[in-house]
Each structure stands twice: as structure tokens, then as C-alpha cells.
Design a protein around this motif. Structure first.
Motif, mmCIF file in Angstrom:
data_model
loop_
_atom_site.group_PDB
_atom_site.id
_atom_site.type_symbol
_atom_site.label_atom_id
_atom_site.label_comp_id
_atom_site.label_asym_id
_atom_site.label_seq_id
_atom_site.Cartn_x
_atom_site.Cartn_y
_atom_site.Cartn_z
ATOM 1 N N ASP A 290 0.851 -1.187 0.000
ATOM 2 C CA ASP A 290 0.000 0.000 0.000
ATOM 3 C C ASP A 290 0.892 1.243 0.000
ATOM 4 O O ASP A 290 1.254 1.774 1.052
ATOM 5 N N CYS A 291 1.265 1.672 -1.205
ATOM 6 C CA CYS A 291 2.088 2.876 -1.323
ATOM 7 C C CYS A 291 1.835 3.538 -2.678
ATOM 8 O O CYS A 291 1.216 2.952 -3.562
ATOM 9 N N ASN A 292 2.324 4.750 -2.833
ATOM 10 C CA ASN A 292 2.122 5.532 -4.053
ATOM 11 C C ASN A 292 3.382 5.427 -4.925
ATOM 12 O O ASN A 292 4.349 6.144 -4.705
ATOM 13 N N PRO B 202 8.327 16.040 -6.460
ATOM 14 C CA PRO B 202 9.393 16.885 -5.906
ATOM 15 C C PRO B 202 10.091 16.337 -4.663
ATOM 16 O O PRO B 202 11.256 16.639 -4.441
ATOM 17 N N GLU B 203 9.378 15.550 -3.855
ATOM 18 C CA GLU B 203 9.988 15.028 -2.626
ATOM 19 C C GLU B 203 9.670 13.537 -2.463
ATOM 20 O O GLU B 203 8.901 13.153 -1.568
ATOM 21 N N GLU C 152 5.670 0.907 2.762
ATOM 22 C CA GLU C 152 4.270 1.103 3.134
ATOM 23 C C GLU C 152 3.956 2.585 3.352
ATOM 24 O O GLU C 152 4.604 3.274 4.142
ATOM 25 N N GLY C 153 2.967 3.083 2.581
ATOM 26 C CA GLY C 153 2.515 4.458 2.731
ATOM 27 C C GLY C 153 3.447 5.509 2.157
ATOM 28 O O GLY C 153 3.235 6.705 2.371
ATOM 29 N N LYS C 154 4.481 5.100 1.423
ATOM 30 C CA LYS C 154 5.484 6.039 0.936
ATOM 31 C C LYS C 154 5.251 6.436 -0.530
ATOM 32 O O LYS C 154 4.569 5.743 -1.290
#
Length: 321
Positions: free
Chosen positions: A46-48, A173-174, A298-300
Motif C-alpha cells: 500500500d504505497c504511491n 518533488p519530494e 508502506e505508505g510512501k
């Protein structure tokens, strides 16, 4: 071979190289970066994740470094290099454009389609065992008065590769994590330097190598550049050594993870079924992510760089289920 240092690498230098690459008459492409969720690719985390499609680059992803490298060499020179194919293709393309004479020394294991393409651009190809590549290059330098252009251990080349890192920062960007394949380490070093020197000090950057060609992995463990006899299905990620890229990776990269040839083979097949043609060497970062080799995703916000779309039909059929 002369000693090289990572100290001259500055953000201003990388920005200058970025402009050289962007304005190069070689037609370097600002390749697309797409969200993983917009594809049919599997993902159990689950991450982007965004995928930088450098496999769509003209000739190969190496064109970025080559564009900067040739722009800082005299036009019409006589150059020799060693390459498994991707650098050789961009080298040949640049040689034709800049009116240079060239020769590519290739390992015997390199795919035939790459040597055919290089020769079609008027550049000579000589094949040799991997352990003998540098000996052939030295012979060309000494006997034929050619100038050696390195395919990864070159400051101008690495600075050109840094343009890829700057491009991905324009979209994300980050980023929390960036995952890059690692052969000689020139691309990884350039991307990592660009991201960290641009102020993204918290971004974690990981390189990915095949288990049978883990030169950078061993170098970072032993805290010095090491040489090894590499063997992998990912021929483009099987260099005999790394020096300047090692120094930059030691400074800017969080770690190197390893993937097996079986994981690389599966990655080629999975990507192809989703409509993405990527050679084995170019799938390493993807293989590491789908096999949960990269920690704490996860979640990053994550960027996965695909490189190298140079795979022929005859080779590609070997990866179909």
C-alpha cells in the motif's frame, strides 16, 4: 587508469549537464512517469509508486550520459569503448551525429541484436570474453591511437545521467524512495547525486543488482571498489568493476539490494503482459519492488525507474509463459 574523485560533482555542474542533455541535437526524450495504479501491474504494498519509463528513451537510457560526454569531447575524434549494448548503441548514435570514428568492444554474452544495431550506424564491433574487454580497449588505444570513453566510470557521463533524477523531481518533488538498477553504477550515481544535491536529503535511494553480478554491493561492504567475474541473464548489469560510481553511491545511496535471475525473468514477463517491453537489465528495480526487497515502502511516495527497452523478438520469446 587514472584516479577519479567524486568531489567535483556539484549541483551547478549537474544543472549545466541537464541543459546540455535537454538541448542536445541527439533528441533526448523527457520520458513519461506514470502512476503504478494506472497500469495492470500487480502490487501487494500500500504505497504511491510512480514508474519512470526510461525504457522508451531514444537508443537507450545511456543517451543522457553520452549526450553530455560527446558534447565535451572534440568532434570528429576516434573513440573506443566497452559495452554490453546499451551504452554502445548510444555511443554509435553519437558517433554518427558528431562525425566521430568509433569501436565498441562487447562481451561475448551480449545479445546479437545490439551488436547488429551498433554496426548499422557505422561503428565497428569486436567481441571478447568479459575478463579481456579492457585488454582489447588498451590495444586500440596503444596501437590505433584511439581515445577511451568509459561507459560508466566517467564524470561527464554520470552528470548527463543526473538529468533523469532532475526530471523525476519535476513530477514528484519530494519522493520518499527511489529505486534504480545498478550495473557499472553510472546511472544510479547520477540519479542519486541529482536528488540529494537538489535538497532531498530524506529521500532513500536504493540500487538493484543481480545476485550473480553484485559488484557495487560487494564494493560497499568492503568499502572499496572491487572487481568480480559477473554472470547474469541481465548482461547490461554485469560490469567487472566500478570506481567513481562507487564513490558517489557510497556518499548518496542508502543501499544495494539483490535480485535473482529467476526474479528478473518473471519481471520481464509481467511487464510485457502489461504492455511494457523492457529488457532483463531494465527490470531490476521493478523486480526488487514486487519481490519485497526494498524496506519500508508502506505508505510512501516511491519512484521505480525502468531502463533498457532493447530486447529483440527472438530474445523476448524466451520470457513468455
Amino acid at each position: 587508469m587514472c584516479e577519479v574523485s567524486a568531489d567535483p560533482v556539484t549541483l551547478d555542474m549537474l544543472k549545466e549537464a541537464r541543459e546540455t542533455v535537454r538541448s542536445s541535437p541527439m533528441g533526448v526524450i523527457n520520458t513519461p512517469m506514470i502512476a503504478w495504479r494506472q497500469t495492470t501491474l500487480p502490487l501487494s504494498i500500500d504505497c504511491n509508486i510512480h514508474i519512470k519509463l526510461e525504457n522508451m528513451q531514444r537508443t537507450s537510457f545511456k543517451i543522457r550520459g553520452v549526450a553530455n560526454q560527446f558534447a565535451r569531447r572534440p568532434a570528429g575524434g576516434r573513440f573506443v569503448t566497452m559495452s554490453a549494448g546499451n551504452y554502445g548503441k548510444s555511443f554509435a548514435y553519437a558517433s554518427k551525429h558528431f562525425g566521430s570514428k568509433g569501436k565498441v568492444v562487447m562481451p561475448e554474452t551480449a545479445p546479437e541484436n545490439k551488436s547488429i544495431f551498433i554496426q548499422s550506424l557505422g561503428v565497428e564491433v569486436e567481441r571478447a570474453p568479459t575478463s579481456c574487454l579492457i585488454n582489447v580497449v588498451n590495444r586500440c588505444v596503444q596501437e590505433d591511437n584511439m581515445t577511451f570513453l568509459h561507459s560508466f566510470d566517467d564524470l561527464d557521463l554520470i552528470a548527463g545521467h543526473a538529468s533523469l533524477g532532475m526530471e523525476l523531481l519535476e513530477v514528484m518533488p519530494e519522493p520518499d524512495v527511489v529505486v534504480v538498477c545498478c550495473g557499472g553504477g553510472g546511472l544510479l550515481a547520477g540519479v542519486a547525486a541529482a536528488i540529494k544535491l537538489s535538497g532531498c536529503s530524506k529521500t532513500k535511494i536504493y540500487g538493484v543488482e543481480p545476485e550473480g553480478a553484485c559488484t557495487m554491493y560487494k564494493s560497499l561492504i568492503e568499502k572499496k571498489p572491487v572487481e568480480m567475474d559477473s554472470k547474469s541473464i541481465a548482461s547490461g548489469l554485469a560490469p567487472p568493476f566500478a570506481r567513481l560510481p562507487y564513490q558517489l553511491c557510497q556518499r548518496y545511496v542508502e543501499g544495494i539490494v539483490l535480485v535473482s535471475d529467476e526474479e528478473i525473468e518473471a519481471a520481464v514477463s509481467t511487464l510485457y503482459r502489461s504492455g511494457l517491453v523492457v529488457e532483463p537489465s531494465g527490470t531490476a528495480a521493478f523486480a526488487a519492488i514486487v519481490n519485497n526487497k526494498i524496506p519500508e515502502l508502506e505508505g510512501k511516495d516511491v519512484v521505480c525507474i525502468l531502463t533498457g527497452g532493447n530486447i529483440g523478438k527472438a530474445e523476448l520469446v524466451n520470457f513468455q509463459d
